[in-house]
Design a protein around this motif. Structure first.
Motif, PDB file in Angstrom:
ATOM      1  N   TYR A  77       0.978  -0.671  -0.222  1.00 17.28           N
ATOM      2  CA  TYR A  77       0.003   0.343   0.331  1.00 17.28           C
ATOM      3  C   TYR A  77       0.914   1.203   0.164  1.00 17.28           C
ATOM      4  CZ  TYR A  77      -3.920  -2.783   0.964  1.00 17.28           C
ATOM      5  OH  TYR A  77      -5.064  -3.478   0.839  1.00 17.28           O
ATOM      6  N   VAL A  78       1.933   1.414   0.516  1.00 14.04           N
ATOM      7  CA  VAL A  78       2.513   2.196   0.993  1.00 14.04           C
ATOM      8  C   VAL A  78       3.445   2.571  -0.667  1.00 14.04           C
ATOM      9  CG1 VAL A  78       4.730   3.417   1.574  1.00 14.04           C
ATOM     10  CG2 VAL A  78       3.050   2.076   3.527  1.00 14.04           C
ATOM     11  N   GLU A  79       3.737   1.204  -1.177  1.00 13.56           N
ATOM     12  CA  GLU A  79       4.475   1.890  -2.427  1.00 13.56           C
ATOM     13  C   GLU A  79       3.996   2.293  -3.509  1.00 13.56           C
ATOM     14  OE1 GLU A  79       7.536   1.705  -3.725  1.00 13.56           O
ATOM     15  OE2 GLU A  79       7.943   1.132  -1.198  1.00 13.56           O
ATOM     16  N   ARG A  80       2.037   1.811  -3.286  1.00 11.92           N
ATOM     17  CA  ARG A  80       1.045   2.119  -4.602  1.00 11.92           C
ATOM     18  C   ARG A  80       1.165   3.538  -4.371  1.00 11.92           C
ATOM     19  NH1 ARG A  80      -3.289  -2.057  -3.887  1.00 11.92           N
ATOM     20  NH2 ARG A  80      -1.753  -4.128  -3.118  1.00 11.92           N
ATOM     21  N   MET A 133       3.712   9.706  -9.814  1.00 12.29           N
ATOM     22  CA  MET A 133       2.830   9.639 -11.082  1.00 12.29           C
ATOM     23  C   MET A 133       2.238  11.077 -11.657  1.00 12.29           C
ATOM     24  SD  MET A 133       0.082   7.178 -13.213  1.00 12.29           S
ATOM     25  CE  MET A 133      -1.327   7.633 -11.959  1.00 12.29           C
ATOM     26  N   GLN A 134       2.234  11.469 -10.268  1.00  5.43           N
ATOM     27  CA  GLN A 134       0.597  12.886 -10.639  1.00  5.43           C
ATOM     28  C   GLN A 134       2.047  14.010 -10.299  1.00  5.43           C
ATOM     29  OE1 GLN A 134      -1.266  13.826  -6.870  1.00  5.43           O
ATOM     30  NE2 GLN A 134      -2.297  15.686  -7.673  1.00  5.43           N
ATOM     31  N   PHE A 188       5.577  18.627 -17.920  1.00  3.02           N
ATOM     32  CA  PHE A 188       5.164  18.739 -18.765  1.00  3.02           C
ATOM     33  C   PHE A 188       4.399  19.252 -19.139  1.00  3.02           C
ATOM     34  CE2 PHE A 188       6.387  13.941 -18.068  1.00  3.02           C
ATOM     35  CZ  PHE A 188       7.227  13.713 -19.873  1.00  3.02           C
ATOM     36  N   PHE A 189       3.606  19.946 -18.226  1.00  7.98           N
ATOM     37  CA  PHE A 189       2.878  20.781 -18.676  1.00  7.98           C
ATOM     38  C   PHE A 189       3.158  22.439 -17.337  1.00  7.98           C
ATOM     39  CE2 PHE A 189       0.471  17.510 -19.145  1.00  7.98           C
ATOM     40  CZ  PHE A 189      -0.353  17.784 -19.654  1.00  7.98           C
ATOM     41  N   PHE A 199      -3.696  20.231 -12.389  1.00  7.69           N
ATOM     42  CA  PHE A 199      -3.150  19.292 -12.850  1.00  7.69           C
ATOM     43  C   PHE A 199      -3.558  18.711 -11.057  1.00  7.69           C
ATOM     44  CE2 PHE A 199      -2.636  19.161 -16.888  1.00  7.69           C
ATOM     45  CZ  PHE A 199      -3.701  19.714 -17.766  1.00  7.69           C
ATOM     46  N   GLY A 200      -3.272  19.393  -9.955  1.00 14.28           N
ATOM     47  CA  GLY A 200      -3.405  19.431  -8.631  1.00 14.28           C
ATOM     48  C   GLY A 200      -4.404  18.792  -7.963  1.00 14.28           C
ATOM     49  N   ASP A 201      -4.224  18.112  -7.277  1.00 12.84           N
ATOM     50  CA  ASP A 201      -4.874  18.007  -6.480  1.00 12.84           C
ATOM     51  C   ASP A 201      -5.107  17.326  -4.808  1.00 12.84           C
ATOM     52  OD1 ASP A 201      -7.378  16.572  -5.131  1.00 12.84           O
ATOM     53  OD2 ASP A 201      -7.418  15.394  -6.327  1.00 12.84           O
TER      54      ASP A 201
END
Length: 114
Positions: free
Chosen positions: A9-12, A19-20, A26-27, A33-35
């Motif tokens: 779970y920690v790795e995920r 990834m976020q 790129f932008f 796109f932040g949350d």
């Protein structure tokens, strides 16, 4: 939960955050796109699963939002029983509640199935 499952779970959660954050490469306007709420909640989840009481200031280091917005989200998380205060080395920090940990784990399980 077993230690191996917790590590998963920690790795995920870490991979999701990485990834976020890659979007920023790129932008031009990384705020689009932040949350911040989700980013903050995952940061608290990672710290809690690593058996840590995290200081609010530590959470802000890699966060893609302002401290004021992060503080508001921390208040909202507290009001909704997602987090509780904890103590580490004489300082007051925060950690995720057991029910919120279970909800994050269930979400990470669902995302893995996509």
């Amino acid at each position: 939960m077993t230690e191996q499952l917790l590590d998963s779970y920690v790795e995920r959660a870490k991979n999701y955050l990485a990834m976020q954050r890659q979007q920023n490469l790129f932008f031009e306007n990384d705020g689009i796109f932040g949350d911040p709420a989700w980013e903050l909640l995952l940061g608290i989840f990672i710290a809690t699963e690593s058996d840590q009481c995290v200081m609010k200031s530590e959470l802000l280091v890699d966060l893609s939002t302002t401290p004021a917005i992060a503080s508001r989200w921390i208040d909202i998380f507290s009001d909704n029983d997602y987090i509780v205060e904890c103590e580490q080395q004489g300082k007051v920090g925060i950690r995720m509640t057991d029910s919120a940990r279970a909800e994050c784990a269930a979400y990470l399980d669902a995302v893995l199935l996509l």
